[in-house]
Design a protein around this motif. Structure first.
Motif, PDB file in Angstrom:
ATOM      1  N   PRO A 207       5.283  59.597  -9.457  1.00 41.78           N
ATOM      2  CA  PRO A 207       6.079  60.723 -10.533  1.00 41.78           C
ATOM      3  C   PRO A 207       5.185  61.896 -10.621  1.00 41.78           C
ATOM      4  CG  PRO A 207       6.023  58.417 -11.342  1.00 41.78           C
ATOM      5  CD  PRO A 207       5.221  58.405 -10.165  1.00 41.78           C
ATOM      6  N   LYS A 208       3.931  61.748 -10.484  1.00 40.37           N
ATOM      7  CA  LYS A 208       2.964  63.086 -10.456  1.00 40.37           C
ATOM      8  C   LYS A 208       3.407  64.044  -9.348  1.00 40.37           C
ATOM      9  CE  LYS A 208      -0.801  60.792 -12.551  1.00 40.37           C
ATOM     10  NZ  LYS A 208      -2.431  60.379 -12.393  1.00 40.37           N
ATOM     11  N   LEU A 209       3.495  63.510  -8.278  1.00 41.94           N
ATOM     12  CA  LEU A 209       4.188  64.291  -7.184  1.00 41.94           C
ATOM     13  C   LEU A 209       5.268  64.935  -7.465  1.00 41.94           C
ATOM     14  CD1 LEU A 209       3.656  62.021  -4.011  1.00 41.94           C
ATOM     15  CD2 LEU A 209       2.156  63.692  -4.857  1.00 41.94           C
ATOM     16  N   ALA A 210       6.183  64.468  -8.368  1.00 43.97           N
ATOM     17  CA  ALA A 210       7.571  65.210  -8.542  1.00 43.97           C
ATOM     18  C   ALA A 210       7.210  66.275  -9.839  1.00 43.97           C
ATOM     19  CB  ALA A 210       8.576  64.273  -9.160  1.00 43.97           C
ATOM     20  N   GLY A 211       5.967  66.359 -10.419  1.00 45.85           N
ATOM     21  CA  GLY A 211       5.597  66.915 -11.122  1.00 45.85           C
ATOM     22  C   GLY A 211       5.895  66.850 -12.791  1.00 45.85           C
ATOM     23  N   VAL A 212       5.863  65.497 -12.988  1.00 47.98           N
ATOM     24  CA  VAL A 212       6.163  65.152 -14.621  1.00 47.98           C
ATOM     25  C   VAL A 212       4.739  65.307 -15.087  1.00 47.98           C
ATOM     26  CG1 VAL A 212       7.790  63.812 -13.742  1.00 47.98           C
ATOM     27  CG2 VAL A 212       5.626  62.646 -14.197  1.00 47.98           C
ATOM     28  N   THR A 213       4.724  65.288 -16.360  1.00 47.65           N
ATOM     29  CA  THR A 213       3.501  65.355 -17.409  1.00 47.65           C
ATOM     30  C   THR A 213       2.546  64.093 -17.045  1.00 47.65           C
ATOM     31  OG1 THR A 213       4.461  64.539 -19.108  1.00 47.65           O
ATOM     32  CG2 THR A 213       4.674  66.948 -18.906  1.00 47.65           C
ATOM     33  N   ALA A 214       1.362  64.041 -17.592  1.00 47.22           N
ATOM     34  CA  ALA A 214       0.740  62.930 -17.467  1.00 47.22           C
ATOM     35  C   ALA A 214       1.225  61.705 -18.411  1.00 47.22           C
ATOM     36  CB  ALA A 214      -0.751  63.175 -18.077  1.00 47.22           C
ATOM     37  N   LYS A 215       1.877  62.017 -19.354  1.00 48.66           N
ATOM     38  CA  LYS A 215       2.310  61.218 -20.292  1.00 48.66           C
ATOM     39  C   LYS A 215       3.409  60.607 -19.744  1.00 48.66           C
ATOM     40  CE  LYS A 215       2.609  61.881 -24.871  1.00 48.66           C
ATOM     41  NZ  LYS A 215       1.530  60.790 -25.271  1.00 48.66           N
ATOM     42  N   GLN A 216       4.378  61.318 -19.134  1.00 45.23           N
ATOM     43  CA  GLN A 216       5.495  60.498 -18.518  1.00 45.23           C
ATOM     44  C   GLN A 216       5.002  59.686 -17.320  1.00 45.23           C
ATOM     45  OE1 GLN A 216       7.438  64.428 -17.861  1.00 45.23           O
ATOM     46  NE2 GLN A 216       8.869  64.224 -19.431  1.00 45.23           N
ATOM     47  N   ALA A 217       4.258  60.068 -16.671  1.00 44.91           N
ATOM     48  CA  ALA A 217       3.679  59.287 -15.654  1.00 44.91           C
ATOM     49  C   ALA A 217       3.144  58.114 -15.850  1.00 44.91           C
ATOM     50  CB  ALA A 217       2.535  60.232 -14.557  1.00 44.91           C
ATOM     51  N   ARG A 218       2.418  57.891 -17.021  1.00 44.31           N
ATOM     52  CA  ARG A 218       2.101  56.739 -17.633  1.00 44.31           C
ATOM     53  C   ARG A 218       3.183  55.960 -17.908  1.00 44.31           C
ATOM     54  NH1 ARG A 218      -3.539  57.592 -21.425  1.00 44.31           N
ATOM     55  NH2 ARG A 218      -4.585  58.993 -20.022  1.00 44.31           N
ATOM     56  N   ALA A 219       4.263  56.341 -18.686  1.00 40.41           N
ATOM     57  CA  ALA A 219       5.388  55.662 -18.953  1.00 40.41           C
ATOM     58  C   ALA A 219       6.132  54.987 -17.438  1.00 40.41           C
ATOM     59  CB  ALA A 219       6.281  56.613 -19.653  1.00 40.41           C
ATOM     60  N   CYS A 220       5.936  55.826 -16.492  1.00 38.35           N
ATOM     61  CA  CYS A 220       6.648  55.531 -15.431  1.00 38.35           C
ATOM     62  C   CYS A 220       5.982  54.391 -14.630  1.00 38.35           C
ATOM     63  CB  CYS A 220       6.878  56.511 -14.272  1.00 38.35           C
ATOM     64  SG  CYS A 220       8.175  57.649 -14.922  1.00 38.35           S
ATOM     65  N   ALA A 221       4.362  54.401 -14.850  1.00 37.36           N
ATOM     66  CA  ALA A 221       3.630  53.507 -14.159  1.00 37.36           C
ATOM     67  C   ALA A 221       3.769  52.287 -15.030  1.00 37.36           C
ATOM     68  CB  ALA A 221       2.263  53.654 -14.197  1.00 37.36           C
ATOM     69  N   PHE A 222       3.818  52.017 -16.412  1.00 37.07           N
ATOM     70  CA  PHE A 222       3.977  50.838 -16.883  1.00 37.07           C
ATOM     71  C   PHE A 222       5.433  50.183 -16.777  1.00 37.07           C
ATOM     72  CE2 PHE A 222       0.468  52.557 -19.501  1.00 37.07           C
ATOM     73  CZ  PHE A 222      -0.379  51.638 -19.217  1.00 37.07           C
ATOM     74  N   GLU A 223       6.390  51.136 -16.622  1.00 39.18           N
ATOM     75  CA  GLU A 223       7.988  50.666 -16.569  1.00 39.18           C
ATOM     76  C   GLU A 223       7.992  49.940 -14.921  1.00 39.18           C
ATOM     77  OE1 GLU A 223      11.694  49.781 -16.751  1.00 39.18           O
ATOM     78  OE2 GLU A 223      10.400  50.195 -18.253  1.00 39.18           O
ATOM     79  N   ILE A 224       7.198  50.383 -13.996  1.00 41.10           N
ATOM     80  CA  ILE A 224       7.396  49.919 -12.705  1.00 41.10           C
ATOM     81  C   ILE A 224       6.421  48.579 -12.524  1.00 41.10           C
ATOM     82  CG2 ILE A 224       7.042  50.338 -10.437  1.00 41.10           C
ATOM     83  CD1 ILE A 224       7.819  53.169 -10.867  1.00 41.10           C
ATOM     84  N   GLY A 225       5.424  48.827 -13.205  1.00 40.95           N
ATOM     85  CA  GLY A 225       4.378  47.639 -12.932  1.00 40.95           C
ATOM     86  C   GLY A 225       4.249  46.518 -13.789  1.00 40.95           C
ATOM     87  N   VAL A 226       5.036  46.826 -14.960  1.00 38.78           N
ATOM     88  CA  VAL A 226       5.223  45.593 -15.996  1.00 38.78           C
ATOM     89  C   VAL A 226       6.481  45.192 -16.174  1.00 38.78           C
ATOM     90  CG1 VAL A 226       4.741  44.835 -18.404  1.00 38.78           C
ATOM     91  CG2 VAL A 226       3.071  46.630 -17.250  1.00 38.78           C
ATOM     92  N   HIS A 227       6.822  43.743 -15.512  1.00 36.57           N
ATOM     93  CA  HIS A 227       8.147  43.338 -15.341  1.00 36.57           C
ATOM     94  C   HIS A 227       8.473  42.470 -16.600  1.00 36.57           C
ATOM     95  CE1 HIS A 227       9.235  44.971 -11.317  1.00 36.57           C
ATOM     96  NE2 HIS A 227       7.888  44.880 -11.170  1.00 36.57           N
ATOM     97  N   ASN A 228       9.558  42.006 -16.732  1.00 30.06           N
ATOM     98  CA  ASN A 228      10.061  40.950 -17.665  1.00 30.06           C
ATOM     99  C   ASN A 228      10.244  39.687 -16.940  1.00 30.06           C
ATOM    100  OD1 ASN A 228      11.162  39.484 -19.566  1.00 30.06           O
ATOM    101  ND2 ASN A 228      12.769  40.666 -20.129  1.00 30.06           N
ATOM    102  N   SER A 229       8.741  39.235 -16.565  1.00 29.13           N
ATOM    103  CA  SER A 229       8.604  37.821 -15.898  1.00 29.13           C
ATOM    104  C   SER A 229       9.395  36.811 -16.549  1.00 29.13           C
ATOM    105  CB  SER A 229       7.032  37.680 -15.606  1.00 29.13           C
ATOM    106  OG  SER A 229       6.335  37.692 -16.863  1.00 29.13           O
ATOM    107  N   THR A 230       9.308  36.741 -17.907  1.00 25.36           N
ATOM    108  CA  THR A 230       9.875  35.913 -18.871  1.00 25.36           C
ATOM    109  C   THR A 230      11.238  35.744 -18.319  1.00 25.36           C
ATOM    110  OG1 THR A 230       8.346  35.871 -20.778  1.00 25.36           O
ATOM    111  CG2 THR A 230      10.404  34.799 -21.173  1.00 25.36           C
ATOM    112  N   LEU A 231      12.111  36.802 -17.927  1.00 24.91           N
ATOM    113  CA  LEU A 231      13.376  36.520 -17.666  1.00 24.91           C
ATOM    114  C   LEU A 231      13.824  36.100 -16.373  1.00 24.91           C
ATOM    115  CD1 LEU A 231      16.444  37.499 -18.095  1.00 24.91           C
ATOM    116  CD2 LEU A 231      15.875  39.718 -17.241  1.00 24.91           C
TER     117      LEU A 231
END
Length: 247
Positions: A175-199
């Motif tokens: 996301p940083k390569l796409a020019g998003v802000t640091a806060k948005q990059a963090r949100a993308c990182a956690f969305e991609i890296g933290v899965h609903n393993s319970t599901l």
């Protein structure tokens, strides 16, 4: 969604690289097909990511997963196991996913809308409570699986650890390569890296009636919390947000 393609591609490459047994490979793909879940939003909140973006991504990914999850799992079974077995995501499971994601968010939105002062007073308390809650989740995951940890880690530990680490790094860097802000990059990182393993575990154990398929999600749930916390702390230390840098 680009996030889903990234996750599926990494999982497929890891299973091929480490030559996992067929059912464990299917379990890895089930994990990759799972959306972020409420835990991704929690990490984004604690480590000051763009929470609104994270919630939106989780909601959209959860909706998409209702349709793509069976397709991905069926493809994985045919590819890795050569089996024509089918799986469908029951309507009740879809409702559970939405409830876990949307109910806490709806409560918070209502409080902020009708009583902004109360929402402001609760913010620090909620942040501390969320951090303590995460610690208990980590300990609970380790304790609940303590009897099988050695066998599970031997079978699929390297694959799940690598998948988690790469998901967080790629989710932050791309996301940083796409020019998003640091806060948005963090949100993308956690969305991609933290899965609903319970599901993923629920579907493997109930709809698929296969314990082996649930192993990757069970082991990943341990790495996920530990790596996400360390990742968030490293971001705060080495890539502080503007308000953190001036604090």
């Amino acid at each position: 969604m680009p996030q889903r393609s990234i996750r599926h591609g990494k999982a497929r490459e890891i299973t091929a690289l480490l030559k996992l047994p067929p059912m464990l490979a299917v379990g890895m793909m089930m994990l990759a097909a799972s959306p972020g879940g409420a835990t991704a939003n929690l990490f984004s909140y604690i480590f000051k990511g763009d929470l609104a973006l994270n919630i939106s991504l989780t909601a959209v990914n959860s909706l998409i997963a209702a349709f793509t999850f069976p397709l991905i799992v069926n493809f994985a079974i045919g590819h890795f196991a050569g089996d024509s077995q089918q799986v469908g995501l029951q309507f009740g499971k879809v409702l559970q996913v939405f409830a876990i994601i949307l109910i806490p968010v709806a409560i918070g939105m209502l409080i902020r809308h009708y009583n902004p002062k109360l929402a402001g007073r609760l913010e620090k308390f909620v942040r501390v409570f969320a951090a303590v809650f995460l610690v208990f989740i980590i300990l609970g995951a380790i304790i609940s699986e303590r009897e099988n940890l050695s066998r599970y880690f031997y079978q699929v530990g390297a694959a799940t650890a690598l998948f988690c680490l790469l998901s967080l790094l790629v989710g932050s860097f791309v996301p940083k390569l796409a020019g998003v802000t640091a806060k948005q990059a963090r949100a993308c990182a956690f969305e991609i890296g933290v899965h609903n393993s319970t599901l993923a575990m629920t579907i493997a154990l109930t709809l698929m009636n296969n314990t082996e398929m649930a192993i990757p999600a069970a082991i990943y749930s341990i790495f996920m919390y530990v790596f996400a916390v360390l990742f968030g702390l490293l971001l705060n230390k080495f890539e502080p947000l503007p308000e953190q840098a001036t604090a």
